[in-house]
Design a protein around this motif. Structure first.
Motif, short mmCIF file in Angstrom:
data_model
loop_
_atom_site.label_atom_id
_atom_site.label_comp_id
_atom_site.label_asym_id
_atom_site.label_seq_id
_atom_site.Cartn_x
_atom_site.Cartn_y
_atom_site.Cartn_z
N GLU A 1 61.21 26.00 -23.58
CA GLU A 1 60.01 25.32 -24.09
C GLU A 1 59.78 24.37 -22.87
N LYS A 2 60.83 22.74 -23.42
CA LYS A 2 60.99 21.11 -23.15
C LYS A 2 61.04 21.71 -21.78
N TRP A 3 61.49 22.11 -21.22
CA TRP A 3 61.82 21.82 -19.96
C TRP A 3 60.95 22.54 -18.94
N LEU A 4 60.33 23.40 -19.04
CA LEU A 4 58.92 23.38 -18.84
C LEU A 4 58.06 22.66 -18.70
N SER A 5 57.76 22.14 -20.24
CA SER A 5 56.69 20.56 -20.44
C SER A 5 57.32 19.97 -18.94
N GLY A 6 58.55 19.52 -19.27
CA GLY A 6 59.39 18.52 -18.39
C GLY A 6 59.29 17.24 -19.58
N GLN A 7 59.43 17.91 -20.57
CA GLN A 7 59.45 16.85 -22.06
C GLN A 7 61.02 16.42 -21.81
N THR A 8 62.22 17.23 -21.51
CA THR A 8 63.69 17.43 -20.98
C THR A 8 64.22 17.89 -19.91
N ARG B 1 64.39 42.18 -25.70
CA ARG B 1 64.93 41.59 -24.60
C ARG B 1 65.20 41.90 -23.33
N ALA B 2 65.01 42.83 -22.68
CA ALA B 2 65.33 43.12 -21.96
C ALA B 2 63.87 42.96 -20.84
N PHE B 3 62.54 42.42 -21.29
CA PHE B 3 61.55 41.65 -20.78
C PHE B 3 60.61 41.17 -21.50
N PRO B 4 60.94 40.20 -20.93
CA PRO B 4 60.55 39.21 -22.13
C PRO B 4 59.17 38.78 -21.58
N ASN B 5 58.22 38.49 -22.77
CA ASN B 5 56.39 38.31 -22.47
C ASN B 5 56.38 36.86 -21.88
N SER B 6 57.40 35.84 -22.00
CA SER B 6 56.89 35.00 -21.68
C SER B 6 58.16 33.85 -21.10
N THR B 7 57.44 33.26 -19.79
CA THR B 7 58.75 32.25 -18.83
C THR B 7 59.69 31.50 -19.96
N ALA B 8 59.31 31.20 -20.75
CA ALA B 8 59.95 30.37 -21.61
C ALA B 8 61.50 31.63 -21.97
#
Length: 86
Positions: A25-32, A3-10
């Motif tokens: 993930e949808k924001w980062l991919s441009g879907q929404t 929680r303090a150091f997430p492994n993924s950007t999303a």
């Protein structure tokens, strides 16, 4: 620790702005696109440089704000260095 150091950007983005990982993930991919509330949370968390990258039309007026934020961070770091040297 995850929680303090997430492994993924999303996961990190989701934890910072209070969204689900799948939404981030949808924001980062441009879907929404994020809502205004989530965009404001991102700007608050990541600073004016984020705004300039997320909304290119803001780059010109955001440039002085970004520069002030950068100088403030350098000043903060310098103060830490000087304190540690004492």
């Amino acid at each position: 620790a995850n929680r303090a150091f997430p492994n993924s950007t999303a996961a990190h983005l989701a934890s910072v702005v209070g969204a689900t990982v799948s939404t981030a993930e949808k924001w980062l991919s441009g879907q929404t696109r994020p809502s205004g509330e989530h965009l404001a949370a991102m700007i608050s968390a990541f600073g004016p440089a984020f705004l300039a990258e997320a909304v290119p039309s803001t780059r010109q007026w955001a440039a002085p704000i970004i520069e002030r934020a950068r100088l403030a961070e350098i000043s903060r770091q310098l103060s830490e260095i000087l304190e540690a040297a004492e």
